[in-house]
Design a protein around this motif. Structure first.
Motif, PDB file in Angstrom:
ATOM      1  N   ILE A 135       0.648  -1.245   0.003  1.00  0.00           N
ATOM      2  CA  ILE A 135      -0.116  -0.044  -0.098  1.00  0.00           C
ATOM      3  C   ILE A 135       0.955   1.107  -0.171  1.00  0.00           C
ATOM      4  O   ILE A 135       1.900   1.444   1.013  1.00  0.00           O
ATOM      5  N   LEU A 136       0.652   2.140  -0.905  1.00  0.00           N
ATOM      6  CA  LEU A 136       1.557   3.342  -0.992  1.00  0.00           C
ATOM      7  C   LEU A 136       0.543   4.375  -0.600  1.00  0.00           C
ATOM      8  O   LEU A 136      -0.682   4.603  -1.013  1.00  0.00           O
ATOM      9  N   SER A 137       0.940   5.386   0.178  1.00  0.00           N
ATOM     10  CA  SER A 137       0.278   6.471   0.974  1.00  0.00           C
ATOM     11  C   SER A 137       1.033   7.896   0.685  1.00  0.00           C
ATOM     12  O   SER A 137       2.296   7.579   0.829  1.00  0.00           O
ATOM     13  N   PRO A 138       0.275   9.055   0.708  1.00  0.00           N
ATOM     14  CA  PRO A 138       1.204  10.290   0.169  1.00  0.00           C
ATOM     15  C   PRO A 138       1.754  10.660   1.340  1.00  0.00           C
ATOM     16  O   PRO A 138       2.589  11.448   1.544  1.00  0.00           O
ATOM     17  N   THR A 139       1.206  10.346   2.793  1.00  0.00           N
ATOM     18  CA  THR A 139       1.828  10.810   4.003  1.00  0.00           C
ATOM     19  C   THR A 139       2.217   9.702   5.043  1.00  0.00           C
ATOM     20  O   THR A 139       1.801   8.530   4.904  1.00  0.00           O
ATOM     21  N   ARG A 140       2.988   9.989   5.850  1.00  0.00           N
ATOM     22  CA  ARG A 140       3.814   9.012   6.906  1.00  0.00           C
ATOM     23  C   ARG A 140       2.619   8.364   7.621  1.00  0.00           C
ATOM     24  O   ARG A 140       2.342   7.479   8.203  1.00  0.00           O
ATOM     25  N   GLU A 141       1.563   9.714   8.088  1.00  0.00           N
ATOM     26  CA  GLU A 141       0.735   9.292   8.929  1.00  0.00           C
ATOM     27  C   GLU A 141      -0.192   8.325   8.598  1.00  0.00           C
ATOM     28  O   GLU A 141      -0.887   7.493   9.116  1.00  0.00           O
ATOM     29  N   THR A 145       5.485   4.985   2.394  1.00  0.00           N
ATOM     30  CA  THR A 145       5.431   6.247   1.575  1.00  0.00           C
ATOM     31  C   THR A 145       6.290   5.641   0.337  1.00  0.00           C
ATOM     32  O   THR A 145       7.340   4.867   0.496  1.00  0.00           O
ATOM     33  N   PRO A 146       6.145   6.298  -0.937  1.00  0.00           N
ATOM     34  CA  PRO A 146       6.979   5.774  -1.899  1.00  0.00           C
ATOM     35  C   PRO A 146       8.448   5.910  -1.721  1.00  0.00           C
ATOM     36  O   PRO A 146       8.928   5.042  -2.427  1.00  0.00           O
ATOM     37  N   GLU A 174      -5.082   7.430  -2.110  1.00  0.00           N
ATOM     38  CA  GLU A 174      -5.173   8.865  -2.421  1.00  0.00           C
ATOM     39  C   GLU A 174      -4.069   9.184  -3.505  1.00  0.00           C
ATOM     40  O   GLU A 174      -3.162  10.144  -3.301  1.00  0.00           O
ATOM     41  N   SER A 175      -4.129   8.539  -4.619  1.00  0.00           N
ATOM     42  CA  SER A 175      -3.328   8.489  -5.693  1.00  0.00           C
ATOM     43  C   SER A 175      -3.178   9.964  -5.930  1.00  0.00           C
ATOM     44  O   SER A 175      -1.907  10.506  -6.523  1.00  0.00           O
ATOM     45  N   ASP A 176      -4.360  10.651  -6.192  1.00  0.00           N
ATOM     46  CA  ASP A 176      -4.121  12.031  -6.543  1.00  0.00           C
ATOM     47  C   ASP A 176      -3.199  13.011  -5.847  1.00  0.00           C
ATOM     48  O   ASP A 176      -2.370  13.843  -6.217  1.00  0.00           O
ATOM     49  N   GLU A 177      -3.358  12.936  -4.584  1.00  0.00           N
ATOM     50  CA  GLU A 177      -2.474  13.449  -3.617  1.00  0.00           C
ATOM     51  C   GLU A 177      -1.046  12.978  -3.790  1.00  0.00           C
ATOM     52  O   GLU A 177      -0.312  13.994  -3.681  1.00  0.00           O
ATOM     53  N   MET A 178      -0.890  11.680  -4.066  1.00  0.00           N
ATOM     54  CA  MET A 178       0.512  11.492  -4.032  1.00  0.00           C
ATOM     55  C   MET A 178       1.301  11.939  -5.487  1.00  0.00           C
ATOM     56  O   MET A 178       2.361  12.493  -5.576  1.00  0.00           O
ATOM     57  N   LEU A 179       0.250  11.984  -6.671  1.00  0.00           N
ATOM     58  CA  LEU A 179       0.709  12.803  -7.906  1.00  0.00           C
ATOM     59  C   LEU A 179       0.997  14.142  -7.442  1.00  0.00           C
ATOM     60  O   LEU A 179       2.152  14.798  -7.911  1.00  0.00           O
ATOM     61  N   ARG A 232       2.134  15.632  -4.787  1.00  0.00           N
ATOM     62  CA  ARG A 232       2.985  15.869  -4.052  1.00  0.00           C
ATOM     63  C   ARG A 232       4.404  15.284  -4.861  1.00  0.00           C
ATOM     64  O   ARG A 232       5.303  15.375  -4.051  1.00  0.00           O
ATOM     65  N   GLY A 233       4.302  15.118  -5.959  1.00  0.00           N
ATOM     66  CA  GLY A 233       5.428  15.167  -6.643  1.00  0.00           C
ATOM     67  C   GLY A 233       6.124  13.484  -6.608  1.00  0.00           C
ATOM     68  O   GLY A 233       7.131  13.361  -6.803  1.00  0.00           O
ATOM     69  N   PHE A 234       5.293  12.515  -6.241  1.00  0.00           N
ATOM     70  CA  PHE A 234       5.746  11.291  -6.155  1.00  0.00           C
ATOM     71  C   PHE A 234       5.839  10.343  -7.288  1.00  0.00           C
ATOM     72  O   PHE A 234       5.896   9.073  -7.330  1.00  0.00           O
ATOM     73  N   LYS A 235       5.361  10.815  -8.558  1.00  0.00           N
ATOM     74  CA  LYS A 235       4.958  10.048  -9.743  1.00  0.00           C
ATOM     75  C   LYS A 235       6.158   9.349  -9.941  1.00  0.00           C
ATOM     76  O   LYS A 235       6.112   8.072 -10.286  1.00  0.00           O
ATOM     77  N   ASP A 236       7.454   9.814 -10.293  1.00  0.00           N
ATOM     78  CA  ASP A 236       8.692   9.004 -10.597  1.00  0.00           C
ATOM     79  C   ASP A 236       8.836   7.812  -9.618  1.00  0.00           C
ATOM     80  O   ASP A 236       9.065   6.788 -10.011  1.00  0.00           O
ATOM     81  N   GLN A 237       8.527   8.235  -8.120  1.00  0.00           N
ATOM     82  CA  GLN A 237       9.107   7.044  -7.332  1.00  0.00           C
ATOM     83  C   GLN A 237       7.795   5.954  -7.336  1.00  0.00           C
ATOM     84  O   GLN A 237       8.114   5.003  -7.213  1.00  0.00           O
ATOM     85  N   ILE A 238       6.437   6.428  -7.578  1.00  0.00           N
ATOM     86  CA  ILE A 238       5.454   5.361  -7.662  1.00  0.00           C
ATOM     87  C   ILE A 238       5.832   4.447  -8.897  1.00  0.00           C
ATOM     88  O   ILE A 238       5.819   3.223  -9.186  1.00  0.00           O
TER      89      ILE A 238
END
Ligand SMILES: Nc1ncnc2c1ncn2[C@@H]1O[C@H](COP(=O)(O)OP(=O)(O)OP(=O)(O)O)[C@@H](O)[C@H]1O
Length: 219
Positions: free
Chosen positions: A106-112, A158-159, A183-188, A190-196
């Motif tokens: 599971i990948l999430s945009p925040t540590r929390e 987190t990614p 919350e994939s929109d939030e991940m994108l 937050r600039g996580f696209k390359d890591q995902i």
């Protein structure tokens, strides 16, 4: 691909107040109104009831079955409608706890959020002895390595940290069958696209992907 969307009607209340919601689902997606009717493993069902849930929330009624059946799913509903619990429940149902390999990521945009998801998985999956680990930035890398080498069924992270663990070959990906992009929109955004994308490259080809979120992707 199945999609389920639950939206509160204007002026509607909060929480699990399903009467005030409107729904859109892919054709063929039915609402299953009890956990008993979902074909969930007995010990997991016990964990769900012990956790205090009596019946599935609106989004759970519509998205749990397609996920359990192995479909790729987009499930959208506002915050507080039971998406994190839905992830926990479906992940617990999907993994085979007799094998100590990572089977769900599971990948999430925040540590929390990643940590909260791990906690709910451990609580709901208590009777099936699920082993889950939150792999998040800011925590000890050594502890991640120790936990992952000991063997867990689920990683919620987190990614950036997940990518790091995969590249170190500490997080082995060969048995992963379910990827949840929470919350994939939030991940994108937050600039996580390359890591995902980097993580995705290491995952097996016959992967099931689920995207629960509160943003309306198609608006
Ligand atoms: N089927 C259910 N029955 C009763 N309570 C539930 C059910 N599903 C979830 N809840 C409770 O509702 C609250 C919100 O659930 P959850 O955190 O899963 O939702 P969420 O949509 O992920 O919310 P957020 O976006 O705020 O994290 C939690 O307190 C959770 O324990």
């Amino acid at each position: 691909m199945a999609a389920a969307t639950a939206m509160r009607r204007r002026g509607g209340g909060g929480g699990m107040d399903d009467d005030k919601m409107v729904f859109e689902t892919t054709e063929g997606v039915e609402a299953i109104t009890s956990f008993d009717a979902m074909g969930i493993k007995d010990d997991l069902l016990r964990g769900i009831y012990q956790y205090g849930f009596e019946k599935p929330s609106a989004i759970q009624q519509r998205a749990v079955m397609p996920i359990i059946k192995g479909r790729d799913v987009i499930a959208q509903a506002q915050s507080g409608t039971g998406k994190t619990s839905m992830i926990a429940l479906t992940v617990c149902q999907t993994v085979d706890t007799s094998s100590r390999e990572v089977q769900a990521l599971i990948l999430s945009p925040t540590r929390e959020l990643a940590t909260q998801t791990e906690k709910v998985i451990l609580a709901i999956g208590d009777f099936i002895n699920i082993q889950a680990h939150a792999c998040v930035g800011g925590k000890s890398v050594g502890e991640d390595i120790r936990k992952l080498e000991h063997g867990v069924h689920v990683v919620s992270g987190t990614p950036g940290r997940v990518c790091d663990m995969i590249k170190r070959k500490t997080l082995r990906t060969r048995a992963i069958k379910l990827l949840v992009l929470d919350e994939s929109d939030e991940m994108l955004s937050r600039g996580f696209k390359d890591q995902i994308y980097d993580v995705y490259r290491y995952l097996p080809p016959d992967l099931q992907v689920c995207c629960p979120g509160s943003c309306f992707l198609f608006d």
